[in-house]
Design an enzyme around this catalytic site. Sequence first.
Site, PDB file in Angstrom:
ATOM      1  N   SER A  10       0.846  -1.189   0.000  1.00  0.00           N
ATOM      2  CA  SER A  10       0.000   0.000   0.000  1.00  0.00           C
ATOM      3  C   SER A  10       0.880   1.237   0.000  1.00  0.00           C
ATOM      4  O   SER A  10       1.665   1.453   0.938  1.00  0.00           O
ATOM      5  CB  SER A  10      -0.892   0.027   1.240  1.00  0.00           C
ATOM      6  OG  SER A  10      -1.434   1.327   1.378  1.00  0.00           O
ATOM      7  N   HIS A  35      -1.308  -1.413  -4.189  1.00  0.00           N
ATOM      8  CA  HIS A  35      -2.568  -1.139  -3.491  1.00  0.00           C
ATOM      9  C   HIS A  35      -2.713   0.365  -3.274  1.00  0.00           C
ATOM     10  O   HIS A  35      -1.821   1.008  -2.709  1.00  0.00           O
ATOM     11  CB  HIS A  35      -2.568  -1.884  -2.157  1.00  0.00           C
ATOM     12  CG  HIS A  35      -3.857  -1.822  -1.405  1.00  0.00           C
ATOM     13  ND1 HIS A  35      -4.929  -2.645  -1.688  1.00  0.00           N
ATOM     14  CD2 HIS A  35      -4.250  -1.033  -0.364  1.00  0.00           C
ATOM     15  CE1 HIS A  35      -5.921  -2.378  -0.840  1.00  0.00           C
ATOM     16  NE2 HIS A  35      -5.537  -1.400  -0.040  1.00  0.00           N
ATOM     17  N   MET A  39      -9.183   7.715   0.216  1.00  0.00           N
ATOM     18  CA  MET A  39      -9.989   8.061   1.402  1.00  0.00           C
ATOM     19  C   MET A  39     -10.587   9.454   1.238  1.00  0.00           C
ATOM     20  O   MET A  39      -9.924  10.353   0.726  1.00  0.00           O
ATOM     21  CB  MET A  39      -9.110   8.032   2.649  1.00  0.00           C
ATOM     22  CG  MET A  39      -8.411   6.703   2.872  1.00  0.00           C
ATOM     23  SD  MET A  39      -7.563   6.689   4.456  1.00  0.00           S
ATOM     24  CE  MET A  39      -6.693   5.119   4.352  1.00  0.00           C
ATOM     25  N   HIS A  68      -8.524   0.604  -3.657  1.00  0.00           N
ATOM     26  CA  HIS A  68      -9.405   0.399  -2.501  1.00  0.00           C
ATOM     27  C   HIS A  68     -10.115   1.711  -2.211  1.00  0.00           C
ATOM     28  O   HIS A  68      -9.505   2.634  -1.667  1.00  0.00           O
ATOM     29  CB  HIS A  68      -8.524  -0.066  -1.329  1.00  0.00           C
ATOM     30  CG  HIS A  68      -9.265  -0.278  -0.057  1.00  0.00           C
ATOM     31  ND1 HIS A  68      -8.622  -0.458   1.150  1.00  0.00           N
ATOM     32  CD2 HIS A  68     -10.600  -0.348   0.221  1.00  0.00           C
ATOM     33  CE1 HIS A  68      -9.518  -0.630   2.106  1.00  0.00           C
ATOM     34  NE2 HIS A  68     -10.713  -0.557   1.571  1.00  0.00           N
ATOM     35  N   MET A  70     -12.364   3.979  -0.256  1.00  0.00           N
ATOM     36  CA  MET A  70     -13.014   4.217   1.039  1.00  0.00           C
ATOM     37  C   MET A  70     -13.732   5.547   0.927  1.00  0.00           C
ATOM     38  O   MET A  70     -13.362   6.548   1.561  1.00  0.00           O
ATOM     39  CB  MET A  70     -11.942   4.220   2.157  1.00  0.00           C
ATOM     40  CG  MET A  70     -11.410   2.815   2.424  1.00  0.00           C
ATOM     41  SD  MET A  70      -9.819   2.824   3.297  1.00  0.00           S
ATOM     42  CE  MET A  70      -8.705   2.913   1.902  1.00  0.00           C
ATOM     43  N   MET A 139     -11.026  -6.352   5.932  1.00  0.00           N
ATOM     44  CA  MET A 139     -10.252  -5.374   6.686  1.00  0.00           C
ATOM     45  C   MET A 139      -9.842  -5.980   8.027  1.00  0.00           C
ATOM     46  O   MET A 139     -10.686  -6.460   8.793  1.00  0.00           O
ATOM     47  CB  MET A 139     -11.070  -4.101   6.937  1.00  0.00           C
ATOM     48  CG  MET A 139     -11.446  -3.313   5.690  1.00  0.00           C
ATOM     49  SD  MET A 139     -10.049  -2.870   4.632  1.00  0.00           S
ATOM     50  CE  MET A 139      -9.003  -1.943   5.768  1.00  0.00           C
ATOM     51  N   GLY A 144      -8.822   3.740   7.485  1.00  0.00           N
ATOM     52  CA  GLY A 144      -8.586   5.170   7.674  1.00  0.00           C
ATOM     53  C   GLY A 144      -7.119   5.520   7.848  1.00  0.00           C
ATOM     54  O   GLY A 144      -6.693   6.595   7.476  1.00  0.00           O
ATOM     55  N   PHE A 145      -6.364   4.585   8.400  1.00  0.00           N
ATOM     56  CA  PHE A 145      -4.961   4.878   8.689  1.00  0.00           C
ATOM     57  C   PHE A 145      -4.096   3.643   8.488  1.00  0.00           C
ATOM     58  O   PHE A 145      -4.556   2.516   8.707  1.00  0.00           O
ATOM     59  CB  PHE A 145      -4.809   5.348  10.148  1.00  0.00           C
ATOM     60  CG  PHE A 145      -5.679   6.522  10.457  1.00  0.00           C
ATOM     61  CD1 PHE A 145      -5.267   7.812  10.134  1.00  0.00           C
ATOM     62  CD2 PHE A 145      -6.927   6.331  11.034  1.00  0.00           C
ATOM     63  CE1 PHE A 145      -6.095   8.903  10.392  1.00  0.00           C
ATOM     64  CE2 PHE A 145      -7.760   7.419  11.303  1.00  0.00           C
ATOM     65  CZ  PHE A 145      -7.336   8.702  10.985  1.00  0.00           C
ATOM     66  N   GLY A 176      -4.517  -4.573   6.391  1.00  0.00           N
ATOM     67  CA  GLY A 176      -4.332  -3.868   7.659  1.00  0.00           C
ATOM     68  C   GLY A 176      -3.502  -4.655   8.655  1.00  0.00           C
ATOM     69  O   GLY A 176      -3.841  -5.778   9.013  1.00  0.00           O
ATOM     70  N   GLY A 177      -2.373  -4.080   9.057  1.00  0.00           N
ATOM     71  CA  GLY A 177      -1.550  -4.709  10.083  1.00  0.00           C
ATOM     72  C   GLY A 177      -0.893  -6.007   9.654  1.00  0.00           C
ATOM     73  O   GLY A 177      -0.519  -6.825  10.502  1.00  0.00           O
ATOM     74  N   GLY A 197       1.383  -2.040   4.119  1.00  0.00           N
ATOM     75  CA  GLY A 197       1.885  -0.682   3.964  1.00  0.00           C
ATOM     76  C   GLY A 197       3.152  -0.485   4.751  1.00  0.00           C
ATOM     77  O   GLY A 197       4.274  -0.569   4.222  1.00  0.00           O
ATOM     78  N   SER A 198       3.001  -0.288   6.060  1.00  0.00           N
ATOM     79  CA  SER A 198       4.183   0.011   6.881  1.00  0.00           C
ATOM     80  C   SER A 198       5.209  -1.112   6.886  1.00  0.00           C
ATOM     81  O   SER A 198       6.408  -0.853   6.926  1.00  0.00           O
ATOM     82  CB  SER A 198       3.766   0.369   8.315  1.00  0.00           C
ATOM     83  OG  SER A 198       2.489  -0.055   8.611  1.00  0.00           O
TER      84      SER A 198
END
Length: 221
Positions: A10, A35, A39, A68, A70, A139, A144-145, A176-177, A197-198
Amino acid sequence: MKSGTIIAPSVLASDFSRLGDEVEAVSEAGADWIHLDVMDGHFVPNITFGAPIIKAIRNRTDKVFDCHLMIEPVDPYLSAFADAGCDIITVHAEATKHLDRSLQAIRDLGKRAGVALNPHTPVDVIEHVLDRLDLVCLMSVNPGFGGQKFIPEVIEKTRRVKALVNERPIDIEIDGGVDPDTAPGVLAAGANVLVAGSAVFKGEGVDGYRANIDAIRNAGK
Ligand code: DX5
Ligand code: ZN
């Protein structure tokens, strides 16, 4: 559907001041898909980027653009994202009143249709649209973050979606995560696409991104 695990970094976690270069670098590092988290500050409490930015980076890679959305409403914007060069367009079940119509609209634009489910949304919302679906995005954080903690309940949810999808050629994506610690559980439950992402962009440049992508891809093997 591609066989093997698909890794979809992402760009939300990338350096936006060098977005085109980041897309190129992560592609070179072995990303399967890119990705793109769109938002609107309304459906989710954050604003990122829209179709013009996606269009501007489209020529930096030939990887699948996994978009994606949102945003709410979503139907009025589908054609803009298709024109921008998205290959997969995913809408949130919670953000469209007429999910069947939204999915059909994406397919009519010649794109692959995805539905995303927030952590609390039951899987049965997809039961009657399975024949219009190319991807289910579960998800594993509240959208959102980036950089949030993985919600482990998604593992059981993935099993249920896998049972519903059965032999159909529908990708099951976790968003996510995701990192080398959380990936094995969802892969074992039936997911085949991992958004990260991270965990990808925490590295430096192509070599760093490659090491991070490989670590997620090979986790639990
Ligand atoms: C959250 C986004 C995710 C997020 C993933 O709303 O949909 O794609 O950026 O980021 P990490 O991997 O950092 O949780
Ligand atoms: Zn996402």
